[in-house]
Design an enzyme around this catalytic site. Structure first.
Site, PDB file in Angstrom:
ATOM      1  CG  ASP A 143      -2.150   0.923   0.989  1.00 21.14           C
ATOM      2  OD1 ASP A 143      -3.343   0.470   1.039  1.00 21.14           O
ATOM      3  OD2 ASP A 143      -1.805   2.101   1.108  1.00 21.14           O
ATOM      4  CB  ILE A 144       0.751   4.414  -2.106  1.00 19.52           C
ATOM      5  CG1 ILE A 144       1.859   5.040  -2.812  1.00 19.52           C
ATOM      6  CG2 ILE A 144      -0.562   5.244  -1.901  1.00 19.52           C
ATOM      7  CD1 ILE A 144       1.551   5.582  -4.093  1.00 19.52           C
ATOM      8  CG  ASN A 184     -12.332  -0.612   4.100  1.00 20.71           C
ATOM      9  OD1 ASN A 184     -12.615  -1.148   5.135  1.00 20.71           O
ATOM     10  ND2 ASN A 184     -10.979  -0.119   3.888  1.00 20.71           N
ATOM     11  CB  SER A 216     -10.685   5.337  -1.399  1.00 18.76           C
ATOM     12  OG  SER A 216      -9.572   4.590  -0.997  1.00 18.76           O
ATOM     13  CG  HIS A 238      -8.641  -3.179  -2.285  1.00 17.12           C
ATOM     14  ND1 HIS A 238      -9.262  -2.348  -3.216  1.00 17.12           N
ATOM     15  CD2 HIS A 238      -8.428  -2.405  -1.180  1.00 17.12           C
ATOM     16  CE1 HIS A 238      -9.799  -1.204  -2.418  1.00 17.12           C
ATOM     17  NE2 HIS A 238      -9.022  -1.548  -1.515  1.00 17.12           N
ATOM     18  CG  HIS A 257      -7.001  -2.985   3.098  1.00 11.33           C
ATOM     19  ND1 HIS A 257      -6.090  -1.678   2.851  1.00 11.33           N
ATOM     20  CD2 HIS A 257      -8.271  -2.635   2.425  1.00 11.33           C
ATOM     21  CE1 HIS A 257      -6.907  -0.723   2.218  1.00 11.33           C
ATOM     22  NE2 HIS A 257      -8.260  -1.375   2.135  1.00 11.33           N
TER      23      HIS A 257
HETATM   24  P1  5GP Z   1      -9.698   1.220   0.016  1.00 11.56           P
HETATM   25  O1  5GP Z   1      -9.778   2.750   0.719  1.00 11.56           O
HETATM   26  O2  5GP Z   1     -10.481   1.503  -1.153  1.00 11.56           O
HETATM   27  O3  5GP Z   1      -9.987   0.198   1.035  1.00 11.56           O
HETATM   28  O4  5GP Z   1      -8.167   1.130  -0.019  1.00 11.56           O
HETATM   29  C1  5GP Z   1      -7.402   1.506  -1.145  1.00 11.56           C
HETATM   30  C2  5GP Z   1      -5.697   1.541  -0.697  1.00 11.56           C
HETATM   31  O5  5GP Z   1      -5.149   1.814  -1.863  1.00 11.56           O
HETATM   32  C3  5GP Z   1      -5.878   2.617   0.240  1.00 11.56           C
HETATM   33  O6  5GP Z   1      -4.998   2.049   1.479  1.00 11.56           O
HETATM   34  C4  5GP Z   1      -4.551   3.499  -0.441  1.00 11.56           C
HETATM   35  O7  5GP Z   1      -3.766   3.828   0.407  1.00 11.56           O
HETATM   36  C5  5GP Z   1      -4.083   2.526  -1.478  1.00 11.56           C
HETATM   37  N1  5GP Z   1      -3.630   3.245  -2.587  1.00 11.56           N
HETATM   38  C6  5GP Z   1      -4.246   4.283  -3.285  1.00 11.56           C
HETATM   39  N2  5GP Z   1      -3.720   4.734  -4.316  1.00 11.56           N
HETATM   40  C7  5GP Z   1      -2.597   3.773  -4.650  1.00 11.56           C
HETATM   41  C8  5GP Z   1      -1.376   3.918  -5.381  1.00 11.56           C
HETATM   42  O8  5GP Z   1      -1.219   4.333  -6.400  1.00 11.56           O
HETATM   43  N3  5GP Z   1      -0.486   2.860  -5.020  1.00 11.56           N
HETATM   44  C9  5GP Z   1      -0.586   1.870  -4.252  1.00 11.56           C
HETATM   45  N4  5GP Z   1       0.479   0.946  -3.975  1.00 11.56           N
HETATM   46  N5  5GP Z   1      -1.542   1.892  -3.126  1.00 11.56           N
HETATM   47  C10 5GP Z   1      -2.634   2.972  -3.387  1.00 11.56           C
END
Ligand code: 5GP
Ligand code: ZN
Length: 162
Positions: free
Chosen positions: A78-79, A135, A143, A148, A150
């Site tokens: 994760d970034i 999520n 987001s 995916h 985590h």
């Molecule tokens: P969500 O909020 O949808 O459950 O998780 C999305 C995840 O993707 C977040 O933890 C966010 O930090 C990660 N993320 C967003 N943009 C990028 C990216 O460009 N590269 C990587 N490796 N992770 C990302």
């Protein structure tokens, strides 16, 4: 991924066109479906995931730290890590969320969890424990609208989550 289907239907019957769209594509988000009504009564239905961040990472259009890759999923770091280890297990197929997954995805969902356990073990988290999170929907913190899992670990994790 851009898929085009040509459906020979009166343009007034767009709901029929939706019904005929292959089920492997999400139909719930109308903004990803583009209907072009041609003068010859042809309805062109375009399903596009071309702008999806994770699809672009999977296609190596956007760089990411790759931990694992097989024919069904990738695992990246994760970034914006929320724990010392924070990995994302992402299916190669664009599925918007867990809520969009269907019966045909059951084996894939199982595979994602098995891979999550494998990469968690690979990161040395087996003894300390780790958390897997999906999520689903903006209200739950999703987001990126490409399913995916985590994988979080390397610190103590409180419960309930925020
Ligand atoms: P969500 O909020 O949808 O459950 O998780 C999305 C995840 O993707 C977040 O933890 C966010 O930090 C990660 N993320 C967003 N943009 C990028 C990216 O460009 N590269 C990587 N490796 N992770 C990302
Ligand atoms: Zn995607």
């Amino acid at each position: 991924m851009i898929q085009r289907f040509h459906l020979w239907l009166p343009s007034s019957r767009i709901s029929d066109a939706q019904a005929k769209c292959p089920t492997s594509f999400s139909l719930s988000s109308r903004d990803k479906l583009k209907f072009v009504e041609h003068s010859d009564q042809r309805v062109e239905l375009t399903v596009s995931a071309a702008d999806c961040l994770f699809c672009r990472i999977i296609k190596s259009e956007i760089p990411a730290e790759l931990i694992h890759r097989d024919d069904q999923c990738v695992v990246i770091a994760d970034i914006n890590p929320q724990a010392p280890t924070h990995l994302l297990v992402i299916p190669v197929e664009h599925i918007e969320s867990l809520d969009e997954a269907s019966q045909k995805d059951e084996a894939l969902l199982g595979h994602l969890l098995r891979v999550a356990a494998r990469v968690a073990n690979g990161a040395g988290l087996a003894d300390s424990g780790y958390r897997t999170v999906i999520n689903t929907g903006a209200g739950a913190g999703q987001s990126v609208f490409h399913l995916h899992v985590h994988v979080l670990g390397g610190r103590s994790l409180s419960w309930p989550p925020g």
